[in-house]
Design a protein around this motif. Structure first.
Motif, PDB file in Angstrom:
ATOM      1  N   LEU A   1      -5.602  -2.071 -11.939  1.00  0.00           N
ATOM      2  CA  LEU A   1      -6.401  -3.079 -11.871  1.00  0.00           C
ATOM      3  C   LEU A   1      -5.697  -4.278 -12.446  1.00  0.00           C
ATOM      4  O   LEU A   1      -5.982  -5.282 -12.185  1.00  0.00           O
ATOM      5  CB  LEU A   1      -7.628  -2.614 -12.893  1.00  0.00           C
ATOM      6  N   ASP A   2      -4.801  -4.134 -13.311  1.00  0.00           N
ATOM      7  CA  ASP A   2      -3.974  -5.242 -13.748  1.00  0.00           C
ATOM      8  C   ASP A   2      -3.353  -5.920 -12.887  1.00  0.00           C
ATOM      9  O   ASP A   2      -2.940  -7.262 -12.922  1.00  0.00           O
ATOM     10  CB  ASP A   2      -2.944  -4.816 -15.044  1.00  0.00           C
TER      11      ASP A   2
ATOM     12  N   ARG B   1     -13.358  -3.937 -19.636  1.00  0.00           N
ATOM     13  CA  ARG B   1     -12.086  -4.527 -19.340  1.00  0.00           C
ATOM     14  C   ARG B   1     -11.726  -5.141 -18.299  1.00  0.00           C
ATOM     15  O   ARG B   1     -11.213  -6.412 -18.266  1.00  0.00           O
ATOM     16  CB  ARG B   1     -10.841  -3.438 -19.691  1.00  0.00           C
ATOM     17  N   TYR B   2     -12.193  -4.680 -17.035  1.00  0.00           N
ATOM     18  CA  TYR B   2     -11.989  -5.318 -15.846  1.00  0.00           C
ATOM     19  C   TYR B   2     -13.037  -5.442 -15.011  1.00  0.00           C
ATOM     20  O   TYR B   2     -13.675  -4.590 -14.489  1.00  0.00           O
ATOM     21  CB  TYR B   2     -10.964  -4.179 -15.202  1.00  0.00           C
TER      22      TYR B   2
ATOM     23  N   CYS C   1      -5.984   1.494 -15.006  1.00  0.00           N
ATOM     24  CA  CYS C   1      -5.921   0.196 -15.567  1.00  0.00           C
ATOM     25  C   CYS C   1      -4.591  -0.584 -15.185  1.00  0.00           C
ATOM     26  O   CYS C   1      -4.635  -1.709 -14.880  1.00  0.00           O
ATOM     27  CB  CYS C   1      -5.915   0.300 -16.998  1.00  0.00           C
TER      28      CYS C   1
END
Length: 211
Positions: free
Chosen positions: A132-133, A163-164, A129
Protein backbone atom coordinates in the motif's frame (compact mmCIF):
# COMPACT_ATOMS: atom_id res chain seq x y z
CA UNK A 1 -4.75 8.42 -20.04
CA UNK A 2 -6.63 5.88 -17.94
CA UNK A 3 -9.32 7.09 -15.59
CA UNK A 4 -8.33 7.44 -11.95
CA UNK A 5 -10.75 5.53 -9.72
CA UNK A 6 -11.53 6.32 -6.11
CA UNK A 7 -11.89 3.37 -3.71
CA UNK A 8 -15.63 3.93 -3.36
CA UNK A 9 -16.02 3.61 -7.14
CA UNK A 10 -14.91 -0.02 -7.01
CA UNK A 11 -18.33 -1.58 -6.71
CA UNK A 12 -20.78 -3.86 -8.46
CA UNK A 13 -19.78 -6.96 -10.39
CA UNK A 14 -16.07 -7.62 -10.96
CA UNK A 15 -15.42 -11.11 -12.38
CA UNK A 16 -12.04 -12.80 -12.18
CA UNK A 17 -10.72 -13.48 -15.68
CA UNK A 18 -10.31 -17.21 -16.32
CA UNK A 19 -7.13 -18.29 -18.09
CA UNK A 20 -7.57 -20.10 -21.42
CA UNK A 21 -4.79 -22.48 -22.41
CA UNK A 22 -3.96 -24.23 -25.65
CA UNK A 23 -3.82 -28.03 -25.75
CA UNK A 24 -0.05 -27.88 -25.26
CA UNK A 25 -0.30 -25.75 -22.12
CA UNK A 26 0.50 -22.29 -23.48
CA UNK A 27 -1.69 -19.26 -22.78
CA UNK A 28 -4.25 -18.81 -25.56
CA UNK A 29 -4.02 -15.05 -26.18
CA UNK A 30 -6.72 -15.04 -28.86
CA UNK A 31 -9.23 -16.70 -26.55
CA UNK A 32 -8.13 -14.43 -23.69
CA UNK A 33 -8.78 -11.34 -25.82
CA UNK A 34 -12.18 -12.65 -26.90
CA UNK A 35 -13.11 -13.42 -23.31
CA UNK A 36 -12.18 -9.95 -22.02
CA UNK A 37 -14.14 -8.30 -24.85
CA UNK A 38 -17.11 -10.52 -24.04
CA UNK A 39 -16.97 -9.64 -20.33
CA UNK A 40 -16.89 -5.93 -21.15
CA UNK A 41 -20.08 -6.36 -23.16
CA UNK A 42 -21.89 -8.08 -20.27
CA UNK A 43 -22.09 -4.77 -18.40
CA UNK A 44 -19.81 -5.73 -15.52
CA UNK A 45 -18.17 -2.92 -13.53
CA UNK A 46 -14.61 -4.26 -13.45
CA UNK A 47 -12.48 -7.27 -14.36
CA UNK A 48 -9.62 -8.74 -12.35
CA UNK A 49 -6.64 -10.59 -13.76
CA UNK A 50 -4.48 -13.12 -11.85
CA UNK A 51 -7.07 -14.02 -9.25
CA UNK A 52 -7.18 -17.64 -8.13
CA UNK A 53 -9.53 -18.44 -11.04
CA UNK A 54 -6.87 -17.04 -13.41
CA UNK A 55 -4.56 -19.89 -12.33
CA UNK A 56 -1.73 -17.41 -11.78
CA UNK A 57 0.47 -20.11 -10.24
CA UNK A 58 0.72 -21.84 -13.64
CA UNK A 59 2.05 -18.81 -15.51
CA UNK A 60 5.64 -17.86 -16.34
CA UNK A 61 6.98 -14.37 -15.68
CA UNK A 62 6.96 -13.67 -19.41
CA UNK A 63 3.33 -14.75 -19.70
CA UNK A 64 2.31 -12.59 -16.73
CA UNK A 65 3.93 -9.48 -18.19
CA UNK A 66 2.42 -10.13 -21.62
CA UNK A 67 -1.04 -10.76 -20.18
CA UNK A 68 -0.94 -7.73 -17.89
CA UNK A 69 0.01 -5.41 -20.75
CA UNK A 70 -2.66 -6.84 -23.05
CA UNK A 71 -5.28 -6.72 -20.29
CA UNK A 72 -4.72 -3.03 -19.57
CA UNK A 73 -4.78 -2.21 -23.29
CA UNK A 74 -8.05 -4.06 -23.82
CA UNK A 75 -9.80 -2.15 -21.02
CA UNK A 76 -8.16 1.24 -21.53
CA UNK A 77 -11.03 2.76 -23.53
CA UNK A 78 -13.89 0.92 -21.86
CA UNK A 79 -16.12 1.87 -18.90
CA UNK A 80 -14.87 -1.25 -17.10
CA UNK A 81 -12.07 -0.80 -14.57
CA UNK A 82 -9.00 -3.02 -14.73
CA UNK A 83 -7.68 -4.73 -11.62
CA UNK A 84 -4.51 -6.87 -11.51
CA UNK A 85 -3.69 -9.14 -8.61
CA UNK A 86 -0.31 -9.13 -6.87
CA UNK A 87 0.31 -12.66 -5.61
CA UNK A 88 4.03 -12.72 -4.75
CA UNK A 89 5.03 -14.03 -1.31
CA UNK A 90 8.22 -11.96 -1.00
CA UNK A 91 7.41 -8.41 0.07
CA UNK A 92 10.14 -6.85 -2.06
CA UNK A 93 8.91 -8.69 -5.15
CA UNK A 94 5.30 -7.79 -4.42
CA UNK A 95 6.26 -4.11 -4.16
CA UNK A 96 8.02 -4.15 -7.52
CA UNK A 97 5.13 -6.03 -9.11
CA UNK A 98 2.59 -3.55 -7.74
CA UNK A 99 4.60 -0.60 -9.05
CA UNK A 100 4.90 -2.25 -12.46
CA UNK A 101 1.15 -2.84 -12.74
CA UNK A 102 0.43 0.73 -11.70
CA UNK A 103 2.87 2.02 -14.31
CA UNK A 104 1.17 -0.14 -16.95
CA UNK A 105 -2.03 1.75 -16.25
CA UNK A 106 -4.09 -0.69 -14.20
CA UNK A 107 -6.91 1.18 -12.46
CA UNK A 108 -6.48 -0.78 -9.24
CA UNK A 109 -4.75 -3.80 -7.74
CA UNK A 110 -5.78 -6.84 -5.78
CA UNK A 111 -3.38 -8.14 -3.16
CA UNK A 112 -3.27 -11.75 -2.02
CA UNK A 113 -1.40 -11.73 1.31
CA UNK A 114 1.49 -14.23 1.58
CA UNK A 115 0.74 -17.57 3.19
CA UNK A 116 3.71 -19.80 2.32
CA UNK A 117 5.30 -21.21 5.52
CA UNK A 118 2.57 -19.65 7.65
CA UNK A 119 3.68 -16.07 8.37
CA UNK A 120 2.40 -14.37 11.52
CA UNK A 121 -0.41 -11.81 11.46
CA UNK A 122 2.19 -9.10 12.06
CA UNK A 123 4.21 -10.24 9.06
CA UNK A 124 1.11 -10.34 6.87
CA UNK A 125 0.10 -6.83 7.94
CA UNK A 126 3.64 -5.61 7.23
CA UNK A 127 3.45 -7.09 3.71
CA UNK A 128 0.05 -5.50 3.02
CA UNK A 129 1.16 -2.10 4.31
CA UNK A 130 4.42 -2.20 2.34
CA UNK A 131 2.51 -2.71 -0.91
CA UNK A 132 0.00 0.00 0.00
CA UNK A 133 2.91 2.35 0.69
CA UNK A 134 4.35 1.66 -2.76
CA UNK A 135 1.34 2.62 -4.90
CA UNK A 136 -1.37 5.27 -5.04
CA UNK A 137 -4.15 3.43 -6.88
CA UNK A 138 -6.81 1.50 -4.91
CA UNK A 139 -5.75 -1.90 -3.61
CA UNK A 140 -8.24 -4.69 -2.90
CA UNK A 141 -6.78 -6.54 0.07
CA UNK A 142 -7.93 -10.13 -0.36
CA UNK A 143 -8.97 -12.22 2.64
CA UNK A 144 -9.42 -15.85 1.62
CA UNK A 145 -8.70 -18.00 4.69
CA UNK A 146 -10.15 -21.12 3.08
CA UNK A 147 -7.52 -20.97 0.35
CA UNK A 148 -4.59 -19.59 2.36
CA UNK A 149 -5.22 -21.06 5.81
CA UNK A 150 -4.46 -17.68 7.40
CA UNK A 151 -6.48 -15.55 9.78
CA UNK A 152 -6.43 -11.75 9.60
CA UNK A 153 -8.67 -10.31 12.35
CA UNK A 154 -11.24 -7.66 11.33
CA UNK A 155 -9.60 -5.17 13.71
CA UNK A 156 -6.28 -5.53 11.86
CA UNK A 157 -8.08 -4.86 8.56
CA UNK A 158 -9.78 -1.80 10.06
CA UNK A 159 -6.43 -0.42 11.22
CA UNK A 160 -5.07 -0.85 7.69
CA UNK A 161 -8.08 1.05 6.34
CA UNK A 162 -7.44 3.90 8.79
CA UNK A 163 -3.80 4.19 7.68
CA UNK A 164 -4.42 3.79 3.96
CA UNK A 165 -7.49 5.48 2.42
CA UNK A 166 -6.85 3.65 -0.88
CA UNK A 167 -7.28 0.23 0.77
CA UNK A 168 -10.37 -1.75 -0.24
CA UNK A 169 -11.25 -5.20 1.09
CA UNK A 170 -12.29 -8.35 -0.77
CA UNK A 171 -13.65 -10.70 1.86
CA UNK A 172 -13.91 -14.36 0.91
CA UNK A 173 -14.30 -16.25 4.15
CA UNK A 174 -17.21 -18.67 4.19
CA UNK A 175 -19.57 -17.25 5.31
CA UNK A 176 -18.32 -13.62 5.19
CA UNK A 177 -21.21 -11.68 6.74
CA UNK A 178 -20.19 -11.65 10.41
CA UNK A 179 -16.58 -10.84 9.55
CA UNK A 180 -17.74 -7.86 7.49
CA UNK A 181 -20.14 -6.67 10.16
CA UNK A 182 -17.28 -6.62 12.66
CA UNK A 183 -14.93 -4.85 10.23
CA UNK A 184 -17.58 -2.19 9.59
CA UNK A 185 -18.10 -1.75 13.33
CA UNK A 186 -14.43 -0.83 13.64
CA UNK A 187 -14.36 1.26 10.43
CA UNK A 188 -17.87 2.06 9.15
CA UNK A 189 -16.69 3.68 5.90
CA UNK A 190 -14.52 0.74 4.81
CA UNK A 191 -15.14 -0.30 1.21
CA UNK A 192 -15.87 -4.04 1.15
CA UNK A 193 -16.37 -6.37 -1.79
CA UNK A 194 -17.23 -10.05 -1.55
CA UNK A 195 -15.59 -12.79 -3.58
CA UNK A 196 -16.41 -16.49 -3.33
CA UNK A 197 -18.16 -16.43 -6.74
CA UNK A 198 -20.75 -13.96 -5.42
CA UNK A 199 -22.44 -16.67 -3.37
CA UNK A 200 -23.13 -14.25 -0.51
CA UNK A 201 -23.45 -11.08 -2.55
CA UNK A 202 -27.04 -10.20 -1.57
CA UNK A 203 -26.31 -10.81 2.12
CA UNK A 204 -23.18 -8.70 1.85
CA UNK A 205 -25.04 -5.82 0.20
CA UNK A 206 -27.51 -5.91 3.10
CA UNK A 207 -24.74 -5.40 5.68
CA UNK A 208 -22.87 -2.66 3.80
CA UNK A 209 -20.84 -4.40 1.11
CA UNK A 210 -20.38 -2.69 -2.26
CA UNK A 211 -20.34 -5.60 -4.71
Amino acid sequence: MNKVYLPEELAGVNPIAAMPFTVDGHVDLVSFTNMINHLVNTGCNGITLFGIASEFYKLTEKEKEQLASLFVQLLANSPVYSCISVTDHATEVAIERAKFYQQLGSNCLMLLPPFFLKPTTEQIVHHICAVLDAVTIPVLVQYAPGETGLDIPPQAMAEISCRYPHAVFKIECNPPVEYCRELLRYKPDSVILNGYAGLYMMDMLDVGGKG
